[in-house]
Enzyme design. Structure first.
Site, PDB file in Angstrom:
ATOM      1  N   ASP A  10       0.883  -1.154   0.000  1.00 25.39           N
ATOM      2  CA  ASP A  10       0.000   0.000   0.000  1.00 25.39           C
ATOM      3  C   ASP A  10       0.938   1.225   0.000  1.00 25.39           C
ATOM      4  O   ASP A  10       2.132   1.081   0.291  1.00 25.39           O
ATOM      5  CB  ASP A  10      -0.843  -0.077   1.281  1.00 25.39           C
ATOM      6  CG  ASP A  10      -1.656   1.166   1.515  1.00 25.39           C
ATOM      7  OD1 ASP A  10      -2.401   1.544   0.610  1.00 25.39           O
ATOM      8  OD2 ASP A  10      -1.536   1.755   2.614  1.00 25.39           O
ATOM      9  N   LEU A  11       0.424   2.398  -0.321  1.00 21.64           N
ATOM     10  CA  LEU A  11       1.314   3.563  -0.399  1.00 21.64           C
ATOM     11  C   LEU A  11       1.206   4.439   0.861  1.00 21.64           C
ATOM     12  O   LEU A  11       2.133   4.487   1.681  1.00 21.64           O
ATOM     13  CB  LEU A  11       0.982   4.375  -1.659  1.00 21.64           C
ATOM     14  CG  LEU A  11       1.811   5.628  -1.898  1.00 21.64           C
ATOM     15  CD1 LEU A  11       3.295   5.313  -2.048  1.00 21.64           C
ATOM     16  CD2 LEU A  11       1.323   6.365  -3.150  1.00 21.64           C
ATOM     17  N   ASP A  12       0.054   5.083   1.003  1.00 20.45           N
ATOM     18  CA  ASP A  12      -0.118   6.003   2.135  1.00 20.45           C
ATOM     19  C   ASP A  12      -0.106   5.227   3.453  1.00 20.45           C
ATOM     20  O   ASP A  12      -0.926   4.332   3.661  1.00 20.45           O
ATOM     21  CB  ASP A  12      -1.457   6.744   1.962  1.00 20.45           C
ATOM     22  CG  ASP A  12      -1.813   7.582   3.170  1.00 20.45           C
ATOM     23  OD1 ASP A  12      -0.896   8.048   3.859  1.00 20.45           O
ATOM     24  OD2 ASP A  12      -3.012   7.761   3.433  1.00 20.45           O
ATOM     25  N   THR A  18       1.318  10.205   3.545  1.00 21.01           N
ATOM     26  CA  THR A  18       0.558  11.246   2.830  1.00 21.01           C
ATOM     27  C   THR A  18      -0.743  11.568   3.577  1.00 21.01           C
ATOM     28  O   THR A  18      -1.411  12.537   3.235  1.00 21.01           O
ATOM     29  CB  THR A  18       0.277  10.825   1.374  1.00 21.01           C
ATOM     30  OG1 THR A  18       0.132   9.405   1.318  1.00 21.01           O
ATOM     31  CG2 THR A  18       1.400  11.232   0.456  1.00 21.01           C
ATOM     32  N   LYS A  46      -8.381   6.505   6.117  1.00 24.73           N
ATOM     33  CA  LYS A  46      -7.190   5.823   5.594  1.00 24.73           C
ATOM     34  C   LYS A  46      -7.591   4.640   4.710  1.00 24.73           C
ATOM     35  O   LYS A  46      -8.371   3.786   5.132  1.00 24.73           O
ATOM     36  CB  LYS A  46      -6.284   5.378   6.742  1.00 24.73           C
ATOM     37  CG  LYS A  46      -5.611   6.567   7.387  1.00 24.73           C
ATOM     38  CD  LYS A  46      -4.519   6.155   8.341  1.00 24.73           C
ATOM     39  CE  LYS A  46      -3.762   7.402   8.806  1.00 24.73           C
ATOM     40  NZ  LYS A  46      -2.804   7.103   9.855  1.00 24.73           N
ATOM     41  N   SER A 116      -2.453   0.626  -4.284  1.00 21.30           N
ATOM     42  CA  SER A 116      -2.925   1.806  -3.555  1.00 21.30           C
ATOM     43  C   SER A 116      -4.269   2.290  -4.096  1.00 21.30           C
ATOM     44  O   SER A 116      -4.545   2.166  -5.293  1.00 21.30           O
ATOM     45  CB  SER A 116      -1.880   2.921  -3.710  1.00 21.30           C
ATOM     46  OG  SER A 116      -2.424   4.166  -3.354  1.00 21.30           O
ATOM     47  N   ALA A 117      -5.074   2.882  -3.214  1.00 20.39           N
ATOM     48  CA  ALA A 117      -6.362   3.450  -3.632  1.00 20.39           C
ATOM     49  C   ALA A 117      -6.171   4.810  -4.312  1.00 20.39           C
ATOM     50  O   ALA A 117      -7.091   5.337  -4.930  1.00 20.39           O
ATOM     51  CB  ALA A 117      -7.247   3.623  -2.411  1.00 20.39           C
ATOM     52  N   LYS A 147     -11.117  -0.554  -1.715  1.00 24.79           N
ATOM     53  CA  LYS A 147     -10.917  -1.415  -0.563  1.00 24.79           C
ATOM     54  C   LYS A 147     -12.103  -1.183   0.379  1.00 24.79           C
ATOM     55  O   LYS A 147     -12.547  -0.056   0.484  1.00 24.79           O
ATOM     56  CB  LYS A 147      -9.616  -1.029   0.171  1.00 24.79           C
ATOM     57  CG  LYS A 147      -8.359  -1.139  -0.687  1.00 24.79           C
ATOM     58  CD  LYS A 147      -7.178  -0.458   0.005  1.00 24.79           C
ATOM     59  CE  LYS A 147      -5.954  -0.424  -0.902  1.00 24.79           C
ATOM     60  NZ  LYS A 147      -4.808   0.312  -0.339  1.00 24.79           N
ATOM     61  N   GLU A 171      -0.091  -3.391   4.585  1.00 27.97           N
ATOM     62  CA  GLU A 171      -1.176  -2.397   4.674  1.00 27.97           C
ATOM     63  C   GLU A 171      -1.220  -1.711   6.031  1.00 27.97           C
ATOM     64  O   GLU A 171      -0.940  -2.346   7.044  1.00 27.97           O
ATOM     65  CB  GLU A 171      -2.521  -3.117   4.499  1.00 27.97           C
ATOM     66  CG  GLU A 171      -3.229  -2.889   3.200  1.00 27.97           C
ATOM     67  CD  GLU A 171      -3.757  -1.484   2.978  1.00 27.97           C
ATOM     68  OE1 GLU A 171      -3.781  -0.671   3.916  1.00 27.97           O
ATOM     69  OE2 GLU A 171      -4.153  -1.189   1.846  1.00 27.97           O
ATOM     70  N   ASP A 172      -1.603  -0.440   6.031  1.00 25.25           N
ATOM     71  CA  ASP A 172      -1.732   0.276   7.310  1.00 25.25           C
ATOM     72  C   ASP A 172      -3.187   0.494   7.700  1.00 25.25           C
ATOM     73  O   ASP A 172      -3.454   1.004   8.785  1.00 25.25           O
ATOM     74  CB  ASP A 172      -1.063   1.659   7.230  1.00 25.25           C
ATOM     75  CG  ASP A 172      -1.864   2.613   6.365  1.00 25.25           C
ATOM     76  OD1 ASP A 172      -2.219   2.225   5.226  1.00 25.25           O
ATOM     77  OD2 ASP A 172      -2.176   3.726   6.816  1.00 25.25           O
TER      78      ASP A 172
HETATM   79  P1  B16 Z   1      -6.459  10.111  -3.868  1.00 30.56           P
HETATM   80  P2  B16 Z   1      -3.563   4.191   0.059  1.00 30.56           P
HETATM   81  C1  B16 Z   1      -5.385   6.143   0.050  1.00 30.56           C
HETATM   82  O1  B16 Z   1      -4.070   5.708  -0.180  1.00 30.56           O
HETATM   83  C2  B16 Z   1      -5.417   7.069   1.271  1.00 30.56           C
HETATM   84  O2  B16 Z   1      -5.099   6.338   2.444  1.00 30.56           O
HETATM   85  C3  B16 Z   1      -6.790   7.662   1.415  1.00 30.56           C
HETATM   86  O3  B16 Z   1      -6.807   8.542   2.511  1.00 30.56           O
HETATM   87  C4  B16 Z   1      -7.155   8.404   0.117  1.00 30.56           C
HETATM   88  O4  B16 Z   1      -8.448   8.953   0.197  1.00 30.56           O
HETATM   89  C5  B16 Z   1      -7.074   7.416  -1.065  1.00 30.56           C
HETATM   90  O5  B16 Z   1      -5.755   6.874  -1.113  1.00 30.56           O
HETATM   91  C6  B16 Z   1      -7.370   8.084  -2.388  1.00 30.56           C
HETATM   92  O6  B16 Z   1      -6.382   9.051  -2.656  1.00 30.56           O
HETATM   93  O7  B16 Z   1      -7.401  11.191  -3.461  1.00 30.56           O
HETATM   94  O8  B16 Z   1      -5.026  10.565  -4.005  1.00 30.56           O
HETATM   95  O9  B16 Z   1      -6.937   9.357  -5.082  1.00 30.56           O
HETATM   96  O10 B16 Z   1      -3.451   4.041   1.552  1.00 30.56           O
HETATM   97  O11 B16 Z   1      -4.551   3.229  -0.571  1.00 30.56           O
HETATM   98  O12 B16 Z   1      -2.215   4.186  -0.624  1.00 30.56           O
HETATM   99 MG    MG Z   2      -2.703   3.167   3.378  1.00 29.55          MG
END
Ligand code: B16
Ligand code: MG
Length: 223
Positions: A10-12, A18, A46, A116-117, A147, A171-172
């Site tokens: 996962d990224l964030d 982020t 998250k 990542s989302a 997710k 994953e966090d």
């Molecule tokens: P964006 P991850 C997620 O990243 C974030 O945790 C979540 O807070 C955010 O809304 C989502 O990405 C979408 O991000 O607005 O940049 O498309 O944890 O899946 O890497």
């Molecule tokens: Mg995350």
């Protein structure tokens, strides 16, 4: 028995933080709409997609907005502010230990995948300078379901021709762990959140952690 398996990150919250930028940008939007929310509330966002996050925040502020065009305008506005932060990110923002861990995987010829989302994942990876580590990048621009649906991880595994049982998902977020478990992946929760308890193992972060220790713990079935 899990051998040299593909690692899906996962990224964030796993590779970089982020979430603090998402929080600032969402909070600014909430403030413009006349309400506020806390960092504790932000935890619930998250791993949640942009559209779903906006819906949750509007609920917290008791704002009933159903017009699709208006919802899109608000999400775009937040994203512009968020972009202001992430386009200024540097390699120093990679979380401690991550780079060493990725280097260890590269040396062992283990496939590295992003799951990542975020629709901004590519910009972030470029800014922190680690795009070249990845054998496949699956992000919010390539998925249709958020997710806890396992789609993002299933597409990640498929991209490197691996089966879920041959992959470890890092994953966090609780929603991410749930998604990975639904998809039949091994799961490693990253961080200190109580919400990670469903994961097979939990690590505080990547500092001082080696891949072989994770493999051993997963194979031993220990927490
Ligand atoms: P964006 P991850 C997620 O990243 C974030 O945790 C979540 O807070 C955010 O809304 C989502 O990405 C979408 O991000 O607005 O940049 O498309 O944890 O899946 O890497
Ligand atoms: Mg995350």
């Amino acid at each position: 028995m899990l051998k040299n398996s593909t690692c899906i990150f996962d990224l964030d919250g796993v590779i970089c933080d982020t979430a603090k930028y998402h929080f600032k940008a969402w909070r600014r939007l909430a403030n413009e709409l006349g309400f506020d929310f806390t960092e504790e509330d932000n935890e619930k966002l998250k791993g949640v997609s942009r559209t779903e996050s906006l819906k949750l925040i509007l609920q917290w502020g008791k704002k009933e907005i159903t017009d699709e065009a208006e919802l899109e305008r608000l999400a775009d506005m937040k994203n512009e502010w968020y972009l202001d932060y992430i386009t200024r990110m540097t390699p120093e923002e990679i979380l401690p230990g991550v780079k060493n861990f990725l280097d260890e995987l590269k040396k062992k010829k283990i496939k590295i995948v992003l799951g990542s989302a975020s629709k901004n994942a590519q910009i972030i990876l470029d800014k922190i300078g680690i795009t070249d580590y990845f054998d496949a990048i699956i992000d919010g621009t390539k998925t249709t379901k958020s997710k806890p649906d396992p789609e993002v991880f299933l597409l990640g595994a498929e991209a490197v021709k691996a089966k879920p049982k041959e992959c470890i998902v890092f994953e966090d977020a609780q929603k991410g762990i749930e998604a990975a478990l639904k998809g039949g992946f091994y799961t490693v929760g990253v961080g200190n959140s109580d919400a990670l308890e469903e994961a097979q193992i939990i690590i505080p972060g990547f500092e001082y952690i080696e891949y072989k220790e994770i493999l051993e713990a997963l194979n031993a079935g220990t927490k």
